[in-house]
Design a protein around this motif. Structure first.
Motif, short mmCIF file in Angstrom:
data_model
loop_
_atom_site.label_atom_id
_atom_site.label_comp_id
_atom_site.label_asym_id
_atom_site.label_seq_id
_atom_site.Cartn_x
_atom_site.Cartn_y
_atom_site.Cartn_z
N ASN A 383 62.91 25.23 -2.08
CA ASN A 383 62.81 25.83 -3.26
C ASN A 383 63.67 26.60 -2.83
O ASN A 383 64.31 27.20 -4.56
N SER A 384 63.44 27.88 -2.29
CA SER A 384 64.38 28.99 -2.52
C SER A 384 65.73 29.26 -2.19
O SER A 384 66.05 30.68 -3.08
N VAL A 385 66.06 28.00 -1.70
CA VAL A 385 67.72 28.21 -2.04
C VAL A 385 68.52 27.89 -3.69
O VAL A 385 68.61 28.38 -4.14
N ALA A 388 67.20 30.29 -6.01
CA ALA A 388 68.78 32.04 -5.63
C ALA A 388 69.90 31.93 -6.75
O ALA A 388 70.11 31.92 -7.04
N VAL A 389 70.42 29.70 -6.26
CA VAL A 389 71.55 28.94 -6.73
C VAL A 389 71.32 29.16 -8.53
O VAL A 389 72.56 30.11 -9.16
N VAL A 390 70.59 29.08 -9.72
CA VAL A 390 70.07 29.37 -10.20
C VAL A 390 70.21 30.53 -10.89
O VAL A 390 70.64 30.98 -11.61
N SER A 455 78.77 32.88 -6.13
CA SER A 455 77.04 32.88 -6.94
C SER A 455 77.16 32.25 -8.47
O SER A 455 76.97 31.76 -8.54
N LEU A 456 77.48 33.30 -8.92
CA LEU A 456 78.33 33.42 -10.11
C LEU A 456 78.41 32.27 -11.10
O LEU A 456 78.17 31.50 -11.56
N LYS A 457 79.69 31.49 -9.76
CA LYS A 457 80.31 30.40 -10.13
C LYS A 457 79.33 29.21 -10.43
O LYS A 457 79.09 28.16 -10.70
N MET A 458 78.44 29.49 -9.45
CA MET A 458 77.57 28.14 -8.44
C MET A 458 76.22 28.22 -10.01
O MET A 458 75.61 27.05 -9.70
#
Length: 485
Positions: A383-385, A388-390, A455-458
């Protein structure tokens, strides 16, 4: 007759919230097709916040109804067993309640599917015997699903306890993992939980399909391995998979999961967010280890030492130290404790101009969405991952238990959106110097800048996956079409 989807989560409000979010997603896209009924056990891992949460969801979503089972006591066994074994035993003892509920619901509704948590696998035969298609909702990622599906094969390769082995285990779509870093139920064959877990994993290919809280673009290798059946004992019997994520709880629902009293904490939450809004862009490191992740007094002092010497801004969530330091978990997430008593003398005063320490809890979704947050030290819970991705925030990976070491390896070695911390193998202890080094690397180095860009691309890929024509929306529609037919 009414068309109904029945959802059956494992005990614990975190599992319930995840299953409710799936129900809400189904209704968001296909409210005209189904109603949702959620089966709930009673008597183990219940929290006072669960009742208020159920009332609020029932009022806000009339198409979601809850069916509470009668209270079932957890009977002590003659021989000691792990916490996981106790949970699994409690769920099995509710099988008769599951059968009664499904028969009753079938009197007035056409049950199109029963969706179960992995730990609720004993309900599969019940649903199948009633002619109801049974699906899994897998709340971790595709790589972990691939590993769990392959676990029966790993089981056959050794008779030793994984906790006693330092060798690497190799699972499809996963970087190698130390045997003693496997999820706790798999570590010791004398524990009944080991055989329960083997049973769960063996039944994954027997389902009508597996719904996964991930998206194709985040884990392309693992999704392909599962789809092709390479992780199952018989690839020809691989069930369909439906990647419908990233599915994360709304902030107010995460509040319920964490067990916070909103009236008591509203002021503290607002002060935290106001403080973040005053900090420079991408300048704050956020540290939190999940709803139950907890550190020993000695480890807390090392974290404080590392943060102070890093000279970085930080927001740190500190939970009550665990009674048993080996577990790195506390079940008492609401109990009061003196924050200053677990931190080094003078630490709060010395860092007050660039840091904030919160007791027990922070509004994580809102925190990660703040522009000032530039990094996240996390236990690597899925959930935390996803949160962070979002939010597009890179990570420092500090796994504690469960499948978190698998997630850590994936984030660091495959996705390259996390930096891994070096820790002692025997107890996972991290020195303050190591934390300082990795915080500086994330916040100051060229490598950290590259991770932030990835991370921003994801983040953008996650948004696209959930768009009208995105991969996750298409997968959800395919699942609904299967149920309608």
């Amino acid at each position: 007759m009414i068309q109904t989807i029945v959802l059956y989560p494992a005990p614990g409000i975190g599992h319930v919230v995840s299953m409710v979010e799936l129900g809400k997603l189904l209704l968001l896209h296909h409210s005209h097709s189904f109603s949702i009924t959620i089966l709930l056990t009673t008597g183990f891992l219940d929290k006072p916040s669960l009742d208020s949460y159920i009332r609020r969801i029932s009022q806000s979503y009339p198409s979601i109804s809850f069916r509470r089972f009668p209270v079932l006591a957890v009977n002590p066994t003659t021989s000691p067993q792990s916490f996981a074994a106790t949970i699994f035993e409690f769920i099995r003892h509710n099988d008769s309640n599951v059968a009664s509920a499904l028969k009753d619901i079938s009197q007035t509704s056409n049950v199109r599917a029963l969706v179960i948590d992995l730990f609720c696998t004993s309900a599969m035969n019940i649903g199948s015997s009633l002619g109801i298609p049974v699906y899994y909702f897998f709340t971790s990622g595709a790589a972990v699903l691939s590993a769990f599906s392959y676990f029966p094969k790993i089981h056959e390769q050794t008779t030793n306890n994984f906790k006693d082995l330092s060798m690497d285990l190799h699972f499809p779509a996963n970087p190698p993992i130390k045997a003693f870093h496997m999820a706790e139920p798999t570590l010791e064959r004398d524990d009944p939980a080991y055989w329960d877990f083997l049973y769960f994993c063996s039944h994954l290919p027997k389902s009508c399909g597996i719904i996964i809280n991930t998206f194709q673009e985040l884990e392309p290798i693992a999704v392909n391995v599962i789809s092709e059946g390479a992780c199952f004992p018989d690839p020809k019997q691989a069930p369909p998979v439906y990647c419908i994520g990233p599915l994360i709880a709304e902030p107010k629902d995460r509040n319920e999961e964490e067990g916070e009293e909103e009236a008591e904490d509203r002021g503290r939450i607002q002060n935290c967010l106001k403080w973040l809004d005053k900090q420079p862009s991408q300048s704050v490191v956020y540290l939190c280890f999940g709803s139950r992740g907890s550190m020993s007094m000695e480890q807390l002092k090392e974290i404080a030492y590392g943060l102070e010497n890093s000279e970085q801004r930080f927001l740190w969530v500190v939970k009550r130290p665990p009674i048993d330091e080996r577990t790195k978990q506390t079940l008492d997430t609401r109990g009061e404790f003196n924050l200053e008593s677990v931190l080094p003398s003078g630490f709060t005063e010395r860092t007050k101009d660039r840091g904030m320490v919160l007791r027990s809890w922070a509004p994580q979704v809102e925190v990660l969405a703040r522009k000032s947050v530039g990094g996240f030290v996390t236990h690597c819970g899925w959930n935390s991952v996803l949160e962070a991705v979002v939010a597009g925030v890179p990570l420092i990976a500090w796994p504690l238990h469960s499948e978190q070491h698998m997630n850590r390896n994936l984030l660091v070695e495959d996705m390259k959106i996390a930096i891994g911390l070096e820790h002692r193998d025997e107890d996972g202890f991290v020195k303050g110097d190591e934390l300082e080094k990795k915080v500086r690397e994330l916040m100051e180095s060229e490598k950290g800048k590259e991770m932030r860009e990835r991370s921003l691309k994801m983040k953008n890929l996650a948004e696209s996956a959930r768009d009208t024509f995105g991969s996750s929306t298409k997968s959800l529609n395919k699942l609904i079409e299967t149920w309608n037919n």
